[in-house]
Motif scaffolding. Structure first.
Motif, PDB file in Angstrom:
ATOM      1  N   ALA A 116       0.785  -1.271  -0.036  1.00 10.60           N
ATOM      2  CA  ALA A 116      -0.035   0.119  -0.262  1.00 10.60           C
ATOM      3  C   ALA A 116       0.887   1.288  -0.208  1.00 10.60           C
ATOM      4  O   ALA A 116       1.829   1.498   0.885  1.00 10.60           O
ATOM      5  CB  ALA A 116      -0.837  -0.151   1.099  1.00 10.60           C
ATOM      6  N   GLY A 117       0.654   2.122  -0.776  1.00 11.10           N
ATOM      7  CA  GLY A 117       1.273   3.383  -1.104  1.00 11.10           C
ATOM      8  C   GLY A 117       2.493   3.212  -1.694  1.00 11.10           C
ATOM      9  O   GLY A 117       3.256   4.373  -1.848  1.00 11.10           O
ATOM     10  N   LYS A 118       3.271   2.116  -1.930  1.00 10.93           N
ATOM     11  CA  LYS A 118       4.457   1.910  -2.515  1.00 10.93           C
ATOM     12  C   LYS A 118       4.407   2.029  -3.967  1.00 10.93           C
ATOM     13  O   LYS A 118       3.650   1.186  -4.647  1.00 10.93           O
ATOM     14  CB  LYS A 118       5.098   0.866  -1.850  1.00 10.93           C
ATOM     15  N   PRO A 119       5.203   2.924  -4.633  1.00 11.43           N
ATOM     16  CA  PRO A 119       4.875   2.942  -6.208  1.00 11.43           C
ATOM     17  C   PRO A 119       5.347   1.897  -6.750  1.00 11.43           C
ATOM     18  O   PRO A 119       6.565   1.147  -6.294  1.00 11.43           O
ATOM     19  CB  PRO A 119       5.724   4.264  -6.566  1.00 11.43           C
ATOM     20  N   TYR A 120       4.901   1.370  -8.200  1.00  9.44           N
ATOM     21  CA  TYR A 120       5.538   0.534  -8.995  1.00  9.44           C
ATOM     22  C   TYR A 120       5.470   0.879 -10.277  1.00  9.44           C
ATOM     23  O   TYR A 120       4.716   2.103 -10.620  1.00  9.44           O
ATOM     24  CB  TYR A 120       4.918  -0.987  -8.796  1.00  9.44           C
ATOM     25  N   TYR A 121       6.478   0.238 -11.363  1.00 11.51           N
ATOM     26  CA  TYR A 121       6.162   0.759 -12.626  1.00 11.51           C
ATOM     27  C   TYR A 121       5.488  -0.048 -13.600  1.00 11.51           C
ATOM     28  O   TYR A 121       5.759  -1.411 -13.717  1.00 11.51           O
ATOM     29  CB  TYR A 121       7.837   0.852 -12.963  1.00 11.51           C
ATOM     30  N   VAL A 122       4.520   0.570 -14.328  1.00 13.93           N
ATOM     31  CA  VAL A 122       3.722  -0.143 -15.375  1.00 13.93           C
ATOM     32  C   VAL A 122       4.727   0.291 -16.674  1.00 13.93           C
ATOM     33  O   VAL A 122       4.578   1.393 -17.184  1.00 13.93           O
ATOM     34  CB  VAL A 122       2.452   0.298 -15.217  1.00 13.93           C
ATOM     35  N   ILE A 123       4.756  -0.695 -17.293  1.00 17.75           N
ATOM     36  CA  ILE A 123       5.856  -0.711 -18.679  1.00 17.75           C
ATOM     37  C   ILE A 123       5.280  -1.219 -19.844  1.00 17.75           C
ATOM     38  O   ILE A 123       4.546  -2.410 -19.701  1.00 17.75           O
ATOM     39  CB  ILE A 123       7.291  -1.042 -18.375  1.00 17.75           C
ATOM     40  N   ASN A 124       5.367  -0.566 -21.076  1.00 17.00           N
ATOM     41  CA  ASN A 124       5.005  -1.053 -22.107  1.00 17.00           C
ATOM     42  C   ASN A 124       6.014  -2.172 -22.633  1.00 17.00           C
ATOM     43  O   ASN A 124       7.115  -1.905 -22.704  1.00 17.00           O
ATOM     44  CB  ASN A 124       4.918   0.067 -23.254  1.00 17.00           C
TER      45      ASN A 124
END
Length: 306
Positions: free
Chosen positions: A268-276
């Motif tokens: 929760a609240g920790k960013p992650y990377y959504v990548i093409n």
């Protein structure tokens, strides 16, 4: 000349200073009088196994006007002229080859006049001149824009010919994603459910960006990672297009658009990377050694518990 090199993987330090002149321990004011023979310079300490000297040269040429022997952009005088100071024969050879390659490219109509010289004593600049882009960010940005460097770089390093070469190198979808901030369809891309051990690299430059050890199913239909394998090679930037504010991701050295940051991940609240997927090329674990990425083998083995 500091910011473009700073905090890249394998760059251990970037120090502003003065070199090439005939006085010892010069000050900023003294160098500015154009009587010391010194140039303003940066001294870079790097690990060639992580960041080869050739990559330093590639970045350098894109930061300067190599046809200007009277200064650089709005800064005039010998102390602002461009030069490469080499520390050994190998560096000299590679610098000369790089210069000849630039000449042969005919990217510039005027002669390439940047000097390649033997390294001589380097004197660090005063504290207030170190990492100026961090300590005076507004002044730095105004100066960067006003100097004309950005416009010059866009004209000579992102020309129609450069774009045409990219179109020939990439598929239509890869080009649309990396150059125009496109998003490929969810669940209809190469890596969204790919779980083979290995490293995901920049489709354009080959820089290592993400590891299978950090990949997880985010439920978005795109490959998602808890973070990059090399922090310095992925940069964030604010994006206000489309009527929304979000943080998008680019490959630092190629400028390729990758995807965006999301905050509804496994923690929760920790960013992650959504990548093409279209921005990536996958290198399987078994092929890392042959791709110059063998340094990641130990990490993959550790994550796999081997």
């Amino acid at each position: 000349m500091v910011k473009p090199f700073d905090e890249l993987p394998g760059i251990e330090s970037v120090v502003s200073g003065y070199t090439g002149g005939h006085t010892e321990h010069p000050t900023y004011a003294e160098v500015g009088t154009e009587t010391t023979g010194h140039r303003e310079a940066v001294q870079i300490v790097y690990n060639p196994e992580l960041f080869p000297y050739e990559r330093l040269l590639d970045i350098y040429w894109q930061l300067i006007d190599p046809t200007d022997n009277g200064g650089q952009f709005m800064d005039r005088g010998h102390s602002y002229t461009a030069a490469i100071y080499v520390h050994n024969e190998e560096q000299r050879r590679k610098a000369e080859e790089s210069k000849e390659k630039l000449k042969a490219s005919k990217r510039f109509k005027a002669p390439i006049v940047t000097e390649i010289l033997p390294a001589v004593p380097f004197y660090p600049a005063e504290t207030e001149h170190q990492h100026y882009y961090r300590t005076h960010p507004l002044d730095y940005k105004l100066y960067q824009k006003g100097s004309g460097r950005d416009d010059f770089t866009a004209l000579h390093w992102n020309s129609r010919k450069d774009q045409q070469r990219l179109r020939e190198q990439l598929t239509e979808q890869q080009y649309e994603v990396t150059q125009n901030k496109g998003m490929e369809p969810p669940y209809q891309n190469a890596y969204w459910d790919h779980d083979e051990p290995g490293i995901y690299t920049d489709i354009i430059s080959g820089d290592p960006l993400f590891s299978s050890a950090d990949k997880f199913d985010s439920g978005t239909g795109w490959p998602s990672f808890t973070g990059p394998v090399e922090e310095g090679l992925v940069r964030r930037e604010a994006d206000y297009s489309g009527g929304q504010v979000r943080t998008v991701l680019r490959s630092r050295l190629s400028g390729a658009y990758l995807g965006y940051v999301s905050y509804d991940g496994p923690e929760a609240g920790k960013p992650y990377y959504v990548i093409n997927s279209a921005a990536l090329r996958f290198i399987p674990k078994a092929e890392l050694a042959g791709s110059g990425l063998e340094r990641y083998l130990e990490r993959l083995d550790r994550e796999a518990g081997e």
